[in-house]
Design an enzyme around this catalytic site. Structure first.
Site, mmCIF file in Angstrom:
data_model
loop_
_atom_site.group_PDB
_atom_site.id
_atom_site.type_symbol
_atom_site.label_atom_id
_atom_site.label_comp_id
_atom_site.label_asym_id
_atom_site.label_seq_id
_atom_site.Cartn_x
_atom_site.Cartn_y
_atom_site.Cartn_z
ATOM 1 N N GLU A 112 -32.161 -58.833 22.330
ATOM 2 C CA GLU A 112 -32.659 -57.518 21.910
ATOM 3 C C GLU A 112 -34.182 -57.517 21.914
ATOM 4 O O GLU A 112 -34.815 -58.572 22.070
ATOM 5 C CB GLU A 112 -32.118 -57.172 20.509
ATOM 6 C CG GLU A 112 -30.612 -56.921 20.515
ATOM 7 C CD GLU A 112 -30.040 -56.620 19.146
ATOM 8 O OE1 GLU A 112 -30.719 -56.861 18.130
ATOM 9 O OE2 GLU A 112 -28.894 -56.154 19.096
ATOM 10 N N HIS B 228 -35.191 -46.359 15.048
ATOM 11 C CA HIS B 228 -34.564 -47.020 16.194
ATOM 12 C C HIS B 228 -34.899 -46.189 17.429
ATOM 13 O O HIS B 228 -34.763 -44.969 17.407
ATOM 14 C CB HIS B 228 -33.048 -47.113 16.008
ATOM 15 C CG HIS B 228 -32.415 -48.101 16.935
ATOM 16 N ND1 HIS B 228 -32.312 -47.865 18.290
ATOM 17 C CD2 HIS B 228 -31.889 -49.322 16.723
ATOM 18 C CE1 HIS B 228 -31.737 -48.913 18.867
ATOM 19 N NE2 HIS B 228 -31.465 -49.809 17.928
ATOM 20 N N ARG C 18 -39.536 -52.825 18.407
ATOM 21 C CA ARG C 18 -39.066 -51.468 18.163
ATOM 22 C C ARG C 18 -40.150 -50.444 17.839
ATOM 23 O O ARG C 18 -40.068 -49.300 18.274
ATOM 24 C CB ARG C 18 -38.158 -51.520 16.945
ATOM 25 C CG ARG C 18 -36.795 -51.154 17.303
ATOM 26 C CD ARG C 18 -35.928 -51.382 16.150
ATOM 27 N NE ARG C 18 -34.792 -52.098 16.683
ATOM 28 C CZ ARG C 18 -33.757 -52.429 15.966
ATOM 29 N NH1 ARG C 18 -33.730 -52.161 14.695
ATOM 30 N NH2 ARG C 18 -32.753 -53.044 16.527
ATOM 31 N N HIS D 79 -33.943 -45.429 10.820
ATOM 32 C CA HIS D 79 -32.906 -46.459 10.966
ATOM 33 C C HIS D 79 -32.899 -47.470 9.824
ATOM 34 O O HIS D 79 -31.849 -47.871 9.350
ATOM 35 C CB HIS D 79 -33.166 -47.168 12.301
ATOM 36 C CG HIS D 79 -32.167 -48.202 12.677
ATOM 37 N ND1 HIS D 79 -30.841 -47.902 12.882
ATOM 38 C CD2 HIS D 79 -32.296 -49.540 12.916
ATOM 39 C CE1 HIS D 79 -30.192 -49.010 13.227
ATOM 40 N NE2 HIS D 79 -31.046 -50.020 13.233
ATOM 41 N N ARG E 232 -39.405 -54.805 11.315
ATOM 42 C CA ARG E 232 -38.292 -55.759 11.378
ATOM 43 C C ARG E 232 -37.914 -56.079 12.820
ATOM 44 O O ARG E 232 -37.776 -55.187 13.653
ATOM 45 C CB ARG E 232 -37.067 -55.167 10.673
ATOM 46 C CG ARG E 232 -35.821 -55.995 10.808
ATOM 47 C CD ARG E 232 -34.675 -55.347 10.090
ATOM 48 N NE ARG E 232 -34.264 -54.121 10.720
ATOM 49 C CZ ARG E 232 -33.186 -53.980 11.491
ATOM 50 N NH1 ARG E 232 -32.403 -55.018 11.710
ATOM 51 N NH2 ARG E 232 -32.881 -52.817 12.007
HETATM 52 P P1 FAD Z 1 -25.126 -51.445 3.075
HETATM 53 O O1 FAD Z 1 -24.294 -52.133 4.069
HETATM 54 O O2 FAD Z 1 -25.754 -50.177 3.483
HETATM 55 O O3 FAD Z 1 -24.234 -51.155 1.784
HETATM 56 C C1 FAD Z 1 -24.721 -50.342 0.747
HETATM 57 C C2 FAD Z 1 -23.641 -50.195 -0.308
HETATM 58 O O4 FAD Z 1 -24.209 -49.689 -1.501
HETATM 59 C C3 FAD Z 1 -22.498 -49.246 0.042
HETATM 60 O O5 FAD Z 1 -21.296 -49.821 -0.403
HETATM 61 C C4 FAD Z 1 -22.792 -48.012 -0.813
HETATM 62 O O6 FAD Z 1 -21.655 -47.265 -1.181
HETATM 63 C C5 FAD Z 1 -23.387 -48.682 -2.020
HETATM 64 N N1 FAD Z 1 -24.188 -47.798 -2.851
HETATM 65 C C6 FAD Z 1 -25.364 -47.210 -2.569
HETATM 66 N N2 FAD Z 1 -25.793 -46.491 -3.605
HETATM 67 C C7 FAD Z 1 -24.862 -46.616 -4.585
HETATM 68 C C8 FAD Z 1 -24.719 -46.096 -5.885
HETATM 69 N N3 FAD Z 1 -25.616 -45.279 -6.438
HETATM 70 N N4 FAD Z 1 -23.617 -46.433 -6.596
HETATM 71 C C9 FAD Z 1 -22.663 -47.229 -6.069
HETATM 72 N N5 FAD Z 1 -22.745 -47.748 -4.830
HETATM 73 C C10 FAD Z 1 -23.829 -47.449 -4.106
HETATM 74 N N6 FAD Z 1 -28.804 -54.885 11.363
HETATM 75 C C11 FAD Z 1 -28.641 -56.029 12.049
HETATM 76 O O7 FAD Z 1 -29.065 -57.099 11.590
HETATM 77 N N7 FAD Z 1 -28.002 -56.027 13.250
HETATM 78 C C12 FAD Z 1 -27.511 -54.884 13.813
HETATM 79 O O8 FAD Z 1 -26.925 -54.923 14.887
HETATM 80 C C13 FAD Z 1 -27.691 -53.659 13.111
HETATM 81 N N8 FAD Z 1 -27.246 -52.502 13.645
HETATM 82 C C14 FAD Z 1 -27.331 -51.358 12.889
HETATM 83 C C15 FAD Z 1 -26.774 -50.181 13.393
HETATM 84 C C16 FAD Z 1 -26.776 -49.044 12.621
HETATM 85 C C17 FAD Z 1 -26.182 -47.772 13.168
HETATM 86 C C18 FAD Z 1 -27.354 -49.063 11.334
HETATM 87 C C19 FAD Z 1 -27.355 -47.843 10.476
HETATM 88 C C20 FAD Z 1 -27.932 -50.217 10.846
HETATM 89 C C21 FAD Z 1 -27.924 -51.378 11.617
HETATM 90 N N9 FAD Z 1 -28.486 -52.559 11.147
HETATM 91 C C22 FAD Z 1 -28.328 -53.712 11.862
HETATM 92 C C23 FAD Z 1 -29.054 -52.635 9.797
HETATM 93 C C24 FAD Z 1 -28.014 -53.256 8.869
HETATM 94 O O9 FAD Z 1 -26.739 -52.782 9.212
HETATM 95 C C25 FAD Z 1 -28.277 -52.924 7.415
HETATM 96 O O10 FAD Z 1 -29.605 -53.139 7.099
HETATM 97 C C26 FAD Z 1 -27.423 -53.815 6.525
HETATM 98 O O11 FAD Z 1 -26.078 -53.728 6.923
HETATM 99 C C27 FAD Z 1 -27.570 -53.408 5.077
HETATM 100 O O12 FAD Z 1 -26.595 -54.093 4.328
HETATM 101 P P2 FAD Z 1 -26.597 -53.938 2.770
HETATM 102 O O13 FAD Z 1 -25.491 -54.804 2.272
HETATM 103 O O14 FAD Z 1 -27.940 -54.161 2.239
HETATM 104 O O15 FAD Z 1 -26.268 -52.384 2.504
HETATM 105 C C1 SIN Z 2 -29.022 -52.392 17.556
HETATM 106 O O1 SIN Z 2 -27.907 -52.797 17.843
HETATM 107 O O2 SIN Z 2 -29.827 -51.962 18.377
HETATM 108 C C2 SIN Z 2 -29.424 -52.403 16.126
HETATM 109 C C3 SIN Z 2 -29.909 -53.732 15.776
HETATM 110 C C4 SIN Z 2 -30.648 -53.693 14.478
HETATM 111 O O3 SIN Z 2 -30.889 -52.635 13.909
HETATM 112 O O4 SIN Z 2 -31.018 -54.781 14.043
#
Ligand code: FAD
Ligand code: SIN
Length: 532
Positions: free
Chosen positions: A113, A241, A288, A349, A384
């Site tokens: 990537e 993104h 990015r 993103h 990032r």
């Molecule tokens: P999340 O997975 O967002 O989980 C948040 C949780 O908190 C959820 O369960 C939600 O319900 C809960 N929550 C929030 N507020 C409250 C509240 N007030 N009360 C109760 N529960 C609450 N990163 C990579 O490293 N590689 C990738 O390929 C990649 N691709 C991506 C593609 C997309 C489309 C997106 C949107 C992001 C991508 N990212 C990627 C970024 C990555 O997915 C996220 O940064 C990461 O998954 C965040 O994980 P997390 O556990 O911190 O939060």
């Molecule tokens: C992607 O698959 O392009 C997202 C990867 C990321 O947000 O880290």
């Protein structure tokens, strides 16, 4: 109503669930999510998770790629630590049942990537996040010590303030005793009282009109910690993104993974011109911030609504095998990416900043940890590197779990936590007051606090936000609690932090590009958005 646990985890993405699994053998754990267990940013991740596996890649290359993307603001010791610990934590994901794509030779199939000098992204086709989410959700649901509370919305963390004591910002004396949460189905508020609390509530994408983030990403945890007078940092670094599918009115915007560019996809203007080489010698695979800004600039100069990602020169069958979900999605809109170019546009993103934590995931509030996108560890600096966030989430969940297991032996449950006080709430709110302000807020951020900013735009955003802030606080005081109202309030809080921190940074750095402070080196845009 009150419920008592050793560990309270708010959030069911990669950070929250892996933390829960790591502490659950040593205590009772409550895991809260405001919707379903699987509705997380984690579940939407496509590209994968970055880690060094085979030569010619090595730790130093991953470290340097991360530092370069971060534009001088990463904490190098954190970068080295996370990159070093990647292997062990990816093995934990595999042990919990996550499947990554393999070659016939038995080696991992690695993608590349933007900003990565090597192929190092472990992935499961183009839906890595949903595979990780599936595995972790299954494990958590089976664990006898973990209670999952779906449709429980955390409102605020509980501190001395709720016991009637004054607390001061940024002192080490604030303590967290759990959180108040709205049971959305029963419509009552529960005090979850715990020895240790973990905030893993994810990002803030819904601050903007166009985002790849699902509806849950409303910055709740960051806002809660800010209100509780904890420390939040680096909020000006909001990552766009470069390539979300151009399909106006679809929300969230569907992501076209960067791995497609890693596979050979090329960005082109609508009239077919390759433009990335004008901006950066790494072309379509530059970091990015550079790619998003270049696309934004080309669209502004030409008055176009999108650019194209062209994959038509690549082997179609191979592409379909690697990106089956993207193929299906595009086909549903009449785009066959083996023959047609994909219209793409940047979308909000990821937030690089958040709740400040140390290397054990401890926040500046005692007994309170944060991990994942809600936290600010120093790994990402000003920008990032792709696929470093899932990695950060699992490494910090592990570090926080080890630290919290030691800490919990020294702690007791606070017996004096009062019930939630909602004596001021009388009138059910009118939804239009909330939805209209929500839209206005998103328009403010998209117009004035997006990929390219200026001092005037930031000032204008702050003035407009102030009006919405006052109206919303007034509504909050008078109304019975509802999720839309709380989410709007939280986004306004985090939005305020984004603007204030952007104003304070009198330079262009990484994702924060301010026309009034053109960078010494690198891409410069004039006030009309043209490349200088
Ligand atoms: P999340 O997975 O967002 O989980 C948040 C949780 O908190 C959820 O369960 C939600 O319900 C809960 N929550 C929030 N507020 C409250 C509240 N007030 N009360 C109760 N529960 C609450 N990163 C990579 O490293 N590689 C990738 O390929 C990649 N691709 C991506 C593609 C997309 C489309 C997106 C949107 C992001 C991508 N990212 C990627 C970024 C990555 O997915 C996220 O940064 C990461 O998954 C965040 O994980 P997390 O556990 O911190 O939060
Ligand atoms: C992607 O698959 O392009 C997202 C990867 C990321 O947000 O880290």
């Amino acid at each position: 109503m009150k419920k008592t646990y050793d560990f309270l985890v708010i959030g069911t993405g990669a950070a929250g669930l892996s933390f829960a699994l790591k502490v659950a053998d040593k205590g009772r754990v409550a895991v809260l999510t405001k919707t379903r267990l699987q509705e997380t940013n984690t579940c939407y991740a496509q590209g994968g998770i970055a880690a060094v596996t085979y030569q010619p890649d090595n730790i130093e290359k991953h470290v340097q790629d991360t530092l370069i993307a971060g534009d001088g603001l990463c904490k190098e010791e954190v970068v080295r630590m996370v990159v070093r610990e990647a292997h062990g934590q990816i093995q934990a994901l595999i042990d919990w049942g996550t499947r990554f794509d393999m070659e016939e030779s038995g080696r991992f199939n690695l993608a590349r990537e933007g900003g990565h000098s090597e192929h190092r992204i472990l992935h499961h086709k183009d839906d890595t996040g949903s595979e990780i989410q599936r595995a972790l959700s299954e494990k958590v649901s089976q664990h006898p010590n973990i209670d999952v509370y779906e449709y429980f919305f955390a409102i605020d963390i509980i501190t001395q303030h709720h016991l009637g004591k004054e607390v001061k910002r940024r002192t080490k004396g604030i303590e967290c005793y759990g959180a108040y949460a709205l049971d959305i189905k029963q419509k009552n508020i529960v005090a979850f009282v715990s020895k240790v609390t973990m905030i893993a509530t994810g990002g803030i994408g819904n601050l903007y009109s166009t985002t790849t983030n699902p509806v849950i990403a409303t910055g709740d945890g960051i806002a809660m910690v800010y209100r509780a007078k904890g420390t939040v940092e680096n909020m000006e670094f909001v990552q766009f993104h470069p390539t979300s599918l151009y399909n106006p009115n679809e929300r969230p915007s569907f992501l076209i993974t960067e791995a497609m560019r890693g596979h050979g996809g090329i960005l082109k203007t609508q009239d077919g011109e390759e433009f990335m080489q004008k901006y950066d010698s790494r072309g379509s695979l530059a970091p990015r911030d550079i790619v998003a800004r270049a696309i934004d600039n080309e669209m502004k100069i030409r008055g176009d609504d999108f650019v194209y990602l062209d994959c038509t020169h690549l082997d179609g069958d191979d592409l379909k095998a690697h990106f089956p979900n993207i193929y299906e999605k595009c086909l549903s809109l009449g785009i066959d990416f083996t023959r047609d170019r994909i219209p793409v546009v940047p979308a909000a993103h990821y937030v690089c900043g958040g709740i400040k934590v140390d290397t054990n995931g401890r926040t500046w509030i005692n007994r309170l940890y944060a991990a994942g996108e809600a936290s600010s560890t120093g790994l990402h600096g000003a920008n990032r590197l792709a696929s470093n966030s899932l990695l950060e989430a699992i490494v910090y969940a592990d570090r926080a779990a080890r630290d919290a297991l030691q800490l919990q032996d020294t702690l007791t449950i606070n017996p004096n936590i009062p019930e939630w006080n909602d004596s001021g709430a009388k009138h059910p709110e009118e939804m239009v007051l909330i939805t209209q302000n929500y839209k206005e807020m998103q328009q403010i951020f998209s117009a004035y606090v997006g990929i390219v900013r200026s001092n005037l735009r930031l000032k204008r955003a702050l003035d407009r936000l102030e009006i919405i802030y006052k109206e919303t606080e007034d509504l909050y005081r008078k109304s019975t609690l509802s999720v839309p109202l709380c989410e709007l309030r939280n986004l306004i809080n985090v939005g305020y932090l984004v603007i204030k921190m952007a104003m304070r940074r009198e330079e262009s750095k990484g994702l924060h590009y301010n026309l009034d402070y053109p960078p010494e080196n690198g891409m410069r845009l004039d006030m009309n958005g043209k490349k200088a």
